[in-house]
Scaffold this motif. Structure first.
Motif, PDB file in Angstrom:
ATOM      1  N   THR A  34       0.824  -1.217   0.000  1.00 54.30           N
ATOM      2  CA  THR A  34       0.000   0.000   0.000  1.00 54.30           C
ATOM      3  C   THR A  34       0.858   1.268   0.000  1.00 54.30           C
ATOM      4  OG1 THR A  34      -0.281  -0.220   2.393  1.00 54.30           O
ATOM      5  CG2 THR A  34      -2.053  -1.080   1.018  1.00 54.30           C
ATOM      6  N   ASP A  35       2.033   1.221   0.640  1.00 47.09           N
ATOM      7  CA  ASP A  35       2.938   2.381   0.634  1.00 47.09           C
ATOM      8  C   ASP A  35       3.461   2.680  -0.763  1.00 47.09           C
ATOM      9  OD1 ASP A  35       2.596   2.772   3.310  1.00 47.09           O
ATOM     10  OD2 ASP A  35       4.580   2.041   3.906  1.00 47.09           O
ATOM     11  N   SER A  36       3.519   1.671  -1.617  1.00 51.03           N
ATOM     12  CA  SER A  36       4.010   1.908  -2.986  1.00 51.03           C
ATOM     13  C   SER A  36       2.833   1.979  -3.969  1.00 51.03           C
ATOM     14  CB  SER A  36       5.010   0.827  -3.393  1.00 51.03           C
ATOM     15  OG  SER A  36       4.343  -0.421  -3.438  1.00 51.03           O
ATOM     16  N   GLU A  37       1.690   2.446  -3.468  1.00 48.11           N
ATOM     17  CA  GLU A  37       0.489   2.685  -4.269  1.00 48.11           C
ATOM     18  C   GLU A  37      -0.150   1.420  -4.839  1.00 48.11           C
ATOM     19  OE1 GLU A  37       1.313   5.880  -7.058  1.00 48.11           O
ATOM     20  OE2 GLU A  37       2.310   6.973  -5.439  1.00 48.11           O
ATOM     21  N   GLY A  38       0.165   0.280  -4.221  1.00 46.83           N
ATOM     22  CA  GLY A  38      -0.511  -0.959  -4.604  1.00 46.83           C
ATOM     23  C   GLY A  38      -1.820  -1.072  -3.835  1.00 46.83           C
ATOM     24  N   THR A  39      -2.636  -2.054  -4.187  1.00 42.00           N
ATOM     25  CA  THR A  39      -3.908  -2.237  -3.483  1.00 42.00           C
ATOM     26  C   THR A  39      -4.051  -3.683  -3.021  1.00 42.00           C
ATOM     27  OG1 THR A  39      -5.020  -2.689  -5.585  1.00 42.00           O
ATOM     28  CG2 THR A  39      -5.165  -0.440  -4.763  1.00 42.00           C
ATOM     29  N   ILE A  40      -4.674  -3.845  -1.856  1.00 42.75           N
ATOM     30  CA  ILE A  40      -4.964  -5.174  -1.316  1.00 42.75           C
ATOM     31  C   ILE A  40      -6.434  -5.447  -1.620  1.00 42.75           C
ATOM     32  CG2 ILE A  40      -4.965  -6.647   0.744  1.00 42.75           C
ATOM     33  CD1 ILE A  40      -2.161  -5.427   0.015  1.00 42.75           C
ATOM     34  N   GLU A  41      -6.700  -6.455  -2.446  1.00 38.42           N
ATOM     35  CA  GLU A  41      -8.092  -6.747  -2.808  1.00 38.42           C
ATOM     36  C   GLU A  41      -8.773  -7.631  -1.769  1.00 38.42           C
ATOM     37  OE1 GLU A  41      -5.970  -7.235  -6.033  1.00 38.42           O
ATOM     38  OE2 GLU A  41      -6.319  -5.077  -5.974  1.00 38.42           O
ATOM     39  N   ASN A  42      -8.036  -8.619  -1.264  1.00 41.04           N
ATOM     40  CA  ASN A  42      -8.680  -9.585  -0.394  1.00 41.04           C
ATOM     41  C   ASN A  42      -7.656 -10.289   0.491  1.00 41.04           C
ATOM     42  OD1 ASN A  42     -10.901 -11.146   0.490  1.00 41.04           O
ATOM     43  ND2 ASN A  42     -10.314 -12.807  -0.868  1.00 41.04           N
ATOM     44  N   VAL A  43      -8.002 -10.474   1.763  1.00 40.10           N
ATOM     45  CA  VAL A  43      -7.176 -11.263   2.680  1.00 40.10           C
ATOM     46  C   VAL A  43      -8.066 -12.377   3.208  1.00 40.10           C
ATOM     47  CG1 VAL A  43      -5.830 -11.272   4.817  1.00 40.10           C
ATOM     48  CG2 VAL A  43      -5.793  -9.253   3.343  1.00 40.10           C
ATOM     49  N   ASP A  44      -7.695 -13.594   2.910  1.00 40.03           N
ATOM     50  CA  ASP A  44      -8.504 -14.744   3.294  1.00 40.03           C
ATOM     51  C   ASP A  44      -7.703 -15.617   4.262  1.00 40.03           C
ATOM     52  OD1 ASP A  44     -10.520 -16.580   3.346  1.00 40.03           O
ATOM     53  OD2 ASP A  44     -10.226 -17.325   1.308  1.00 40.03           O
ATOM     54  N   ILE A  45      -8.119 -15.655   5.526  1.00 43.00           N
ATOM     55  CA  ILE A  45      -7.417 -16.472   6.528  1.00 43.00           C
ATOM     56  C   ILE A  45      -8.086 -17.845   6.543  1.00 43.00           C
ATOM     57  CG2 ILE A  45      -6.620 -16.621   8.919  1.00 43.00           C
ATOM     58  CD1 ILE A  45      -5.755 -13.966   7.536  1.00 43.00           C
ATOM     59  N   TRP A  46      -7.366 -18.852   6.098  1.00 36.61           N
ATOM     60  CA  TRP A  46      -7.923 -20.209   6.053  1.00 36.61           C
ATOM     61  C   TRP A  46      -7.868 -20.890   7.410  1.00 36.61           C
ATOM     62  CZ3 TRP A  46      -5.675 -22.919   1.096  1.00 36.61           C
ATOM     63  CH2 TRP A  46      -6.072 -22.197  -0.040  1.00 36.61           C
ATOM     64  N   GLY A  47      -7.012 -20.385   8.286  1.00 38.77           N
ATOM     65  CA  GLY A  47      -6.862 -21.009   9.594  1.00 38.77           C
ATOM     66  C   GLY A  47      -5.847 -22.142   9.563  1.00 38.77           C
ATOM     67  N   LYS A  48      -5.827 -22.930  10.644  1.00 36.29           N
ATOM     68  CA  LYS A  48      -4.844 -24.021  10.780  1.00 36.29           C
ATOM     69  C   LYS A  48      -5.187 -25.168   9.856  1.00 36.29           C
ATOM     70  CE  LYS A  48      -2.898 -23.437  15.272  1.00 36.29           C
ATOM     71  NZ  LYS A  48      -3.327 -23.420  16.622  1.00 36.29           N
ATOM     72  N   GLU A  73       8.535  -4.827  -8.019  1.00 33.77           N
ATOM     73  CA  GLU A  73       9.522  -4.393  -7.017  1.00 33.77           C
ATOM     74  C   GLU A  73       8.923  -4.446  -5.607  1.00 33.77           C
ATOM     75  OE1 GLU A  73      10.545  -2.867 -10.925  1.00 33.77           O
ATOM     76  OE2 GLU A  73       8.726  -2.576  -9.752  1.00 33.77           O
ATOM     77  N   ALA A  74       7.713  -3.893  -5.455  1.00 34.79           N
ATOM     78  CA  ALA A  74       7.059  -3.885  -4.135  1.00 34.79           C
ATOM     79  C   ALA A  74       6.760  -5.313  -3.703  1.00 34.79           C
ATOM     80  CB  ALA A  74       5.772  -3.056  -4.190  1.00 34.79           C
ATOM     81  N   THR A  75       6.358  -6.140  -4.645  1.00 35.92           N
ATOM     82  CA  THR A  75       6.023  -7.538  -4.349  1.00 35.92           C
ATOM     83  C   THR A  75       7.258  -8.293  -3.863  1.00 35.92           C
ATOM     84  OG1 THR A  75       4.278  -7.475  -6.000  1.00 35.92           O
ATOM     85  CG2 THR A  75       5.025  -9.650  -5.323  1.00 35.92           C
ATOM     86  N   GLN A  76       8.379  -8.084  -4.544  1.00 33.86           N
ATOM     87  CA  GLN A  76       9.630  -8.745  -4.143  1.00 33.86           C
ATOM     88  C   GLN A  76      10.074  -8.279  -2.760  1.00 33.86           C
ATOM     89  OE1 GLN A  76      12.162  -7.804  -7.445  1.00 33.86           O
ATOM     90  NE2 GLN A  76      11.340  -9.466  -8.706  1.00 33.86           N
ATOM     91  N   GLU A  77       9.910  -6.985  -2.487  1.00 32.39           N
ATOM     92  CA  GLU A  77      10.310  -6.445  -1.180  1.00 32.39           C
ATOM     93  C   GLU A  77       9.442  -7.027  -0.063  1.00 32.39           C
ATOM     94  OE1 GLU A  77      12.023  -4.498   1.976  1.00 32.39           O
ATOM     95  OE2 GLU A  77      12.830  -5.041   0.015  1.00 32.39           O
ATOM     96  N   MET A  78       8.133  -7.115  -0.306  1.00 28.72           N
ATOM     97  CA  MET A  78       7.237  -7.700   0.697  1.00 28.72           C
ATOM     98  C   MET A  78       7.615  -9.166   0.950  1.00 28.72           C
ATOM     99  SD  MET A  78       3.216  -8.611   0.513  1.00 28.72           S
ATOM    100  CE  MET A  78       3.637  -9.775  -0.772  1.00 28.72           C
ATOM    101  N   ASP A  79       7.875  -9.907  -0.103  1.00 31.70           N
ATOM    102  CA  ASP A  79       8.237 -11.320   0.029  1.00 31.70           C
ATOM    103  C   ASP A  79       9.545 -11.469   0.797  1.00 31.70           C
ATOM    104  OD1 ASP A  79       7.479 -14.023  -0.490  1.00 31.70           O
ATOM    105  OD2 ASP A  79       9.050 -14.156  -2.002  1.00 31.70           O
ATOM    106  N   ARG A  80      10.499 -10.558   0.530  1.00 33.59           N
ATOM    107  CA  ARG A  80      11.792 -10.581   1.235  1.00 33.59           C
ATOM    108  C   ARG A  80      11.559 -10.382   2.729  1.00 33.59           C
ATOM    109  NH1 ARG A  80      15.592  -7.531   3.407  1.00 33.59           N
ATOM    110  NH2 ARG A  80      14.365  -5.632   3.243  1.00 33.59           N
ATOM    111  N   GLN A  81      10.729  -9.399   3.087  1.00 32.96           N
ATOM    112  CA  GLN A  81      10.448  -9.128   4.501  1.00 32.96           C
ATOM    113  C   GLN A  81       9.723 -10.295   5.172  1.00 32.96           C
ATOM    114  OE1 GLN A  81       8.732  -5.288   5.323  1.00 32.96           O
ATOM    115  NE2 GLN A  81      10.146  -4.234   3.962  1.00 32.96           N
ATOM    116  N   LEU A  82       8.777 -10.904   4.447  1.00 35.62           N
ATOM    117  CA  LEU A  82       8.060 -12.067   4.997  1.00 35.62           C
ATOM    118  C   LEU A  82       9.040 -13.197   5.305  1.00 35.62           C
ATOM    119  CD1 LEU A  82       4.948 -12.115   2.659  1.00 35.62           C
ATOM    120  CD2 LEU A  82       4.814 -12.054   5.158  1.00 35.62           C
ATOM    121  N   ASN A  83       9.969 -13.411   4.370  1.00 34.42           N
ATOM    122  CA  ASN A  83      10.930 -14.509   4.543  1.00 34.42           C
ATOM    123  C   ASN A  83      11.921 -14.270   5.670  1.00 34.42           C
ATOM    124  OD1 ASN A  83      10.383 -16.736   2.619  1.00 34.42           O
ATOM    125  ND2 ASN A  83      10.413 -15.050   1.151  1.00 34.42           N
ATOM    126  N   LEU A  84      12.080 -13.019   6.100  1.00 33.75           N
ATOM    127  CA  LEU A  84      12.970 -12.712   7.230  1.00 33.75           C
ATOM    128  C   LEU A  84      12.276 -12.959   8.563  1.00 33.75           C
ATOM    129  CD1 LEU A  84      14.593  -9.377   5.996  1.00 33.75           C
ATOM    130  CD2 LEU A  84      15.695 -11.613   6.169  1.00 33.75           C
TER     131      LEU A  84
END
Length: 122
Positions: A34-48, A73-84
């Protein structure tokens, strides 16, 4: 701004995390989008969900699927942070068209298998 694409992110979170905290927890990473002007359409928590095989000596994890639009670029950065993050067991990012193609090929395979089965019975 470089061209934005639609993506699907699948995340597996450590099973010890409180499921009620998952949306807020994911928001920290989705802020990159969202900081890089992207949009989140849907977050679906499937649970355990149980794993077919052990991952990091665990038998289950919390699944979440996020659909969003962003630059690569934003997608790669988010994935990098998730993996850390210690709490994140696995991530998989697919372009939406890849995800759709995968679902379609799975359906085709299942159809072909069903056809072979009924042909074998005849």
């Amino acid at each position: 701004m470089t061209h934005a694409h639609q993506y699907e992110l699948m995340v597996i979170i450590q099973p010890e995390v409180d499921e009620r905290q998952v949306p807020a927890y994911l928001d920290k990473f989705l802020k990159v989008i969202t900081d890089s002007e992207g949009t989140i359409e849907n977050v679906d928590i499937w649970g355990k969900r149980k794993f077919a095989y052990e991952i990091q000596k665990k038998h289950e994890g919390i699944y979440a699927v996020v659909n969003f639009t962003a630059t690569s670029e934003a997608t790669q950065e988010m994935d990098r942070q998730l993996n850390l993050s210690e709490q994140i067991m696995r991530t998989k990012v697919l372009r939406a068209e890849e995800a759709i193609a995968m679902v379609a090929s799975e359906a085709k395979r299942a159809e072909a298998k069903a056809a072979r089965k009924s042909a074998a019975k005849a």
